[in-house]
Motif scaffolding. Structure first.
Motif: not given
Length: 153
Positions: A38-47
């Motif tokens: 849940d923490d990683a998915l938004p960051v990967i989506d932003e990348l």
């Protein structure tokens, strides 16, 4: 951006600087380092939005690499699926790299085996298993053996 998100972003950018990664690969590697999905998915989506990560670019790069190594459509498709790429058209890439799947299979076969046209059952089965393991279908292998006039006793 939170400290955890910054740390995740740093790790992802270091990984992406080395080679392309699918979103699933990045999530898996982050999970191994103890980060929550849940923490990683938004960051990967932003990348991905910024163009640092792209599943299509990853799939093209990975498919080119595996086709150059002599792997067939079944194996390459399965490996892409394992890495989170559900549907990807390999035909354009194989045309650029080898002309066709049949051409690629013939290259792989000729590199490994001599031009024997009459084989005993064991040798025929061994060569067929080799091509099956490389990711070519039974129908493709039969067509290759027919094209090369390979028969078994």
């Amino acid at each position: 951006m939170s400290e955890v998100a910054k740390e995740i972003q740093g790790i992802c950018l270091r990984l992406l600087a080395r080679r392309e990664h699918s979103q699933k690969e990045l999530l898996d590697k982050l999970a191994l380092r103890g980060f929550d999905k849940d923490d990683a998915l938004p960051v990967i989506d932003e990348l991905a939005e910024q163009g640092w990560q792209d599943d299509l670019r990853y799939a093209e790069s990975y498919a080119r690499f595996r086709i150059r190594k002599g792997y067939g459509p079944i194996r390459v498709g399965y490996e892409l699926l394992q890495n989170g790429i559900a549907a990807f058209d390999l035909e354009g890439i194989v045309k650029e790299e080898a002309g066709s799947w049949m051409g690629l299979m013939e290259q792989v076969y000729s590199k490994k085996y001599t031009d024997d046209t009459v084989l005993d059952r064991n040798e025929w089965a061994k060569r067929s298993r080799f091509l099956l393991h490389r990711g070519f279908s039974g129908a493709m292998i039969s067509a290759l053996f027919d094209e090369l006039n390979i028969r078994f006793l």
